[in-house]
Scaffold this motif. Structure first.
Motif, PDB file in Angstrom:
ATOM      1  N   GLY A 115      48.564  51.782  38.125  1.00 30.31           N
ATOM      2  CA  GLY A 115      47.165  51.794  38.557  1.00 30.31           C
ATOM      3  C   GLY A 115      46.229  51.875  37.377  1.00 30.31           C
ATOM      4  N   VAL A 116      46.472  51.021  36.374  1.00 33.01           N
ATOM      5  CA  VAL A 116      45.674  51.026  35.145  1.00 33.01           C
ATOM      6  C   VAL A 116      44.207  50.794  35.483  1.00 33.01           C
ATOM      7  N   THR A 117      43.330  51.604  34.867  1.00 29.87           N
ATOM      8  CA  THR A 117      41.901  51.516  35.169  1.00 29.87           C
ATOM      9  C   THR A 117      41.091  50.806  34.084  1.00 29.87           C
ATOM     10  N   TRP A 118      41.618  50.802  32.834  1.00 27.11           N
ATOM     11  CA  TRP A 118      40.877  50.090  31.796  1.00 27.11           C
ATOM     12  C   TRP A 118      41.810  49.740  30.647  1.00 27.11           C
ATOM     13  N   MET A 119      41.387  48.765  29.847  1.00 28.01           N
ATOM     14  CA  MET A 119      42.212  48.295  28.749  1.00 28.01           C
ATOM     15  C   MET A 119      41.356  47.564  27.733  1.00 28.01           C
ATOM     16  N   PHE A 120      41.910  47.417  26.549  1.00 23.37           N
ATOM     17  CA  PHE A 120      41.289  46.608  25.494  1.00 23.37           C
ATOM     18  C   PHE A 120      42.209  45.435  25.180  1.00 23.37           C
ATOM     19  N   GLY A 121      41.598  44.298  24.872  1.00 26.75           N
ATOM     20  CA  GLY A 121      42.375  43.141  24.453  1.00 26.75           C
ATOM     21  C   GLY A 121      41.514  42.177  23.663  1.00 26.75           C
ATOM     22  N   VAL A 122      42.161  41.184  23.093  1.00 29.89           N
ATOM     23  CA  VAL A 122      41.435  40.107  22.415  1.00 29.89           C
ATOM     24  C   VAL A 122      41.412  38.905  23.335  1.00 29.89           C
ATOM     25  N   SER A 123      40.610  37.920  22.977  1.00 29.44           N
ATOM     26  CA  SER A 123      40.382  36.763  23.831  1.00 29.44           C
ATOM     27  C   SER A 123      41.675  36.094  24.267  1.00 29.44           C
ATOM     28  N   THR A 124      42.614  35.925  23.332  1.00 28.00           N
ATOM     29  CA  THR A 124      43.877  35.252  23.644  1.00 28.00           C
ATOM     30  C   THR A 124      44.640  35.992  24.729  1.00 28.00           C
ATOM     31  N   MET A 125      44.643  37.313  24.676  1.00 32.01           N
ATOM     32  CA  MET A 125      45.362  38.109  25.666  1.00 32.01           C
ATOM     33  C   MET A 125      44.783  37.898  27.055  1.00 32.01           C
ATOM     34  N   TYR A 126      43.463  37.920  27.159  1.00 31.60           N
ATOM     35  CA  TYR A 126      42.839  37.759  28.466  1.00 31.60           C
ATOM     36  C   TYR A 126      43.009  36.343  29.004  1.00 31.60           C
ATOM     37  N   ALA A 127      42.987  35.354  28.124  1.00 30.75           N
ATOM     38  CA  ALA A 127      43.222  33.970  28.552  1.00 30.75           C
ATOM     39  C   ALA A 127      44.643  33.820  29.086  1.00 30.75           C
ATOM     40  N   ASP A 128      45.623  34.451  28.412  1.00 31.67           N
ATOM     41  CA  ASP A 128      47.012  34.419  28.868  1.00 31.67           C
ATOM     42  C   ASP A 128      47.150  35.053  30.255  1.00 31.67           C
ATOM     43  N   LEU A 129      46.468  36.169  30.438  1.00 30.21           N
ATOM     44  CA  LEU A 129      46.560  36.892  31.702  1.00 30.21           C
ATOM     45  C   LEU A 129      46.025  36.033  32.850  1.00 30.21           C
ATOM     46  N   ALA A 130      44.872  35.406  32.617  1.00 30.04           N
ATOM     47  CA  ALA A 130      44.252  34.586  33.657  1.00 30.04           C
ATOM     48  C   ALA A 130      45.044  33.310  33.935  1.00 30.04           C
ATOM     49  N   ALA A 131      45.845  32.873  32.952  1.00 32.90           N
ATOM     50  CA  ALA A 131      46.631  31.649  33.123  1.00 32.90           C
ATOM     51  C   ALA A 131      47.954  31.899  33.828  1.00 32.90           C
ATOM     52  N   SER A 132      48.305  33.176  34.024  1.00 30.76           N
ATOM     53  CA  SER A 132      49.582  33.502  34.662  1.00 30.76           C
ATOM     54  C   SER A 132      49.591  33.033  36.116  1.00 30.76           C
ATOM     55  N   PRO A 133      50.722  32.513  36.600  1.00 28.12           N
ATOM     56  CA  PRO A 133      50.806  32.139  38.025  1.00 28.12           C
ATOM     57  C   PRO A 133      50.646  33.343  38.947  1.00 28.12           C
ATOM     58  N   ARG A 134      50.792  34.557  38.397  1.00 23.11           N
ATOM     59  CA  ARG A 134      50.621  35.765  39.205  1.00 23.11           C
ATOM     60  C   ARG A 134      49.150  36.181  39.326  1.00 23.11           C
ATOM     61  N   TRP A 135      48.281  35.564  38.523  1.00 26.93           N
ATOM     62  CA  TRP A 135      46.878  35.974  38.478  1.00 26.93           C
ATOM     63  C   TRP A 135      46.199  36.013  39.855  1.00 26.93           C
ATOM     64  N   PRO A 136      46.331  34.974  40.695  1.00 33.21           N
ATOM     65  CA  PRO A 136      45.585  34.989  41.970  1.00 33.21           C
ATOM     66  C   PRO A 136      45.993  36.115  42.913  1.00 33.21           C
ATOM     67  N   THR A 137      47.241  36.584  42.814  1.00 36.40           N
ATOM     68  CA  THR A 137      47.726  37.575  43.782  1.00 36.40           C
ATOM     69  C   THR A 137      48.002  38.950  43.171  1.00 36.40           C
ATOM     70  N   ALA A 138      47.872  39.072  41.852  1.00 34.47           N
ATOM     71  CA  ALA A 138      48.154  40.357  41.201  1.00 34.47           C
ATOM     72  C   ALA A 138      47.212  41.439  41.722  1.00 34.47           C
ATOM     73  N   ASP A 139      47.745  42.648  41.890  1.00 35.73           N
ATOM     74  CA  ASP A 139      46.932  43.773  42.349  1.00 35.73           C
ATOM     75  C   ASP A 139      46.205  44.383  41.142  1.00 35.73           C
ATOM     76  N   LEU A 140      44.944  44.023  41.002  1.00 33.58           N
ATOM     77  CA  LEU A 140      44.116  44.524  39.914  1.00 33.58           C
ATOM     78  C   LEU A 140      43.040  45.475  40.440  1.00 33.58           C
ATOM     79  N   SER A 141      43.278  46.017  41.617  1.00 30.40           N
ATOM     80  CA  SER A 141      42.240  46.780  42.305  1.00 30.40           C
ATOM     81  C   SER A 141      41.827  48.043  41.561  1.00 30.40           C
ATOM     82  N   ALA A 142      42.714  48.613  40.753  1.00 28.53           N
ATOM     83  CA  ALA A 142      42.358  49.844  40.033  1.00 28.53           C
ATOM     84  C   ALA A 142      41.552  49.583  38.770  1.00 28.53           C
TER      85      ALA A 142
END
Length: 490
Positions: free
Chosen positions: A232-259
């Motif tokens: 239930g991670v509530t916050w994080m730091f990353g660089v642009s490449t990390m966030y682009a990778d996360l959004a490109a994951s096939p799990r992105w649309p259904t991942a539970d990011l509610s926290a």
């Protein structure tokens, strides 16, 4: 306590919330009480190895709770912590160890470094277990040096930026004013801790508030999504490449990011498309601007402005001031700004204006009080969140016996933001090929510094005074990389 620095933090936090989880790693959690005991035992062990106030203790390895333990234990003794970039080549690491004069090196077993007082993490637990739990109370003032963080030098030699306990404390205050960090927060620490942002923008604010840091050794999209969902991670730091990778994951649309409440980003500007991708999922995406030398926060885009001012680096953080010189260079002043570089008075003097403002080397513009970083005075470029200085790369390339001269520039890259492009002029009668040059550079430079694009030329464009015209090189059409599989390693 006579220790006013970071070394006192584990004990101060343990007496407030001893059973609260401080760190989790590979499914194992450590409480604040346990962290306090372990750091004391480690400090006693370091003391046995001769570590005294002002000495340097280095750490080399991927993210692990032992990183934080070594840092706090070093600070208990009034010594200076020197985290090293594990992506560097052995030659680069050895230079930094020698430059800082590290008395002790704690390192991952994957890194075999010659040092007379080296402790490998594969024997760390047994070694630590023999340490005394007798408390220490070494006098430490907040103005004393706490960290030496090496940044690649524009002259080809890395410089050790010194950060005091006060610098780190004021940066923590600035961050917590911009982000509402609470004792219930759970932070994901996935960016490398040897980078100032992961350490001082994530781990330290979470620690001082009594929050829970989930530490992972590397950036792996699936593993990080598992940790975000599982803890239930509530916050994080990353660089642009990390966030682009996360959004490109096939799990992105259904991942539970509610926290997730807040996503912090730094290191390089984030494409608007990535920002909007996160905003569409209701996630607050906050950029900031800073440098190692500013500990690092200089400006921050608070959550309330994250949509209206998307793409901006925000406004100056609370206790820090930012101004633009006549040239447009961004200058910073505040209690979070470095006192200077380790054993380098010339570089220190050059880094500050006559009235004491730190010269960033970056060009910016202000719009409604918000800073936009638009260019660099220096040649440095950022690849996947890592600073790369062409002078350092050029020095390594010109060591090749067949190279007469070289110029390196940063060019856009869809994956890493920017990568290196080298223009190489061979010596008369010699030939240089891209694959051979990369092989030559592998033991000399970290992989992310090795140019992806290598072009052999007969001459380099120059000014009337003989200087290489790098702006002209940047404007040249970009051919496909000769060996795209040799893109910077991460």
């Amino acid at each position: 306590m006579r220790n006013a620095g970071l070394g006192s933090w584990p004990h101060r936090r343990a007496r407030m919330a001893p059973k609260r989880e401080a760190f989790s790693y590979d499914g194992v959690s450590t409480t604040y009480e346990e962290v306090a005991v372990r750091t004391t035992k480690l400090a006693r062990r370091l003391e046995e190895l001769g570590v005294r106030p002002g000495d340097r203790v280095s750490y080399l390895g991927a993210n692990h709770p032992s990183f934080a333990e070594t840092m706090f234990a070093t600070h208990q003794l009034g010594a200076i912590f020197v985290p090293l970039n594990f992506r560097l080549s052995p030659a680069e690491i050895n230079y930094q160890l020698a430059d800082c004069g590290a008395r002790v090196l704690i390192h991952a077993p994957s890194h075999q470094v010659e040092h007379e007082r080296a402790i490998s993490l594969d024997s760390y637990e047994d070694w630590l277990a023999g340490g005394s739990e007798e408390p220490l109370d070494v006098p430490v003032t907040i103005d004393e040096p706490a960290l030496i963080l090496y940044t690649s030098g524009t002259t080809g030699r890395p410089k050790g930026a010194v950060l005091s306990h006060a610098n780190l404390l004021w940066n923590t205050f600035n961050l917590m004013i911009g982000v509402d960090v609470t004792t219930d927060d759970i932070a994901l620490v996935a960016a490398p801790l040897f980078h100032v942002a992961a350490l001082t923008q994530t781990l330290l604010p979470t620690f001082i508030k009594g929050g829970h840091s989930v530490i992972t050794p590397r950036w792996d999209v699936d593993e990080c999504l598992n940790l975000i969902e599982g803890y239930g991670v509530t916050w994080m730091f990353g660089v642009s490449t990390m966030y682009a990778d996360l959004a490109a994951s096939p799990r992105w649309p259904t991942a539970d990011l509610s926290a997730l409440r807040v996503l912090l980003c730094g290191g390089a500007s984030v494409p608007d498309a990535v920002i909007h991708t996160y905003q569409e999922r209701g996630l607050v995406f906050c950029q900031g601007y800073g440098l190692t030398e500013t500990a690092p926060g200089a400006t921050f885009l608070e959550a309330a402005d994250s949509v209206r001012k998307a793409g901006s680096a925000g406004t100056p953080v609370f206790f820090t001031d930012v101004r633009l010189a006549d040239t447009g260079e961004i200058e910073v002043q505040g209690p979070n700004v470095t006192p200077g570089y380790w054993n380098d008075p010339v570089a220190t003097a050059a880094a500050f204006t006559e009235d004491g403002w730190f010269r960033t080397g970056d060009i910016g513009r202000l719009d409604d009080g918000h800073l936009y970083v638009v260019d660099r005075l220096k040649d440095m470029f950022i690849s996947g969140g890592e600073n790369v200085y062409p002078a350092e790369v050029e020095n390594a390339i010109t060591d090749h016996p067949d190279v007469a001269e070289v110029a390196v520039v940063g060019v856009p890259d869809e994956r890493w933001g920017e990568v290196g492009r080298a223009f190489v002029r061979p010596r008369a009668g010699a030939a240089v090929d891209a694959a051979g040059l990369r092989e030559f550079l592998l033991p000399r430079l970290a992989k992310y510094k090795i140019p992806v694009h290598v072009e052999v030329v007969t001459e380099l464009p120059r000014t009337g005074s003989g200087k290489v015209l790098k702006p002209a090189l940047r404007r040249l059409p970009l051919a496909p990389a000769v060996s795209p599989e040799n893109a910077p390693g991460r």
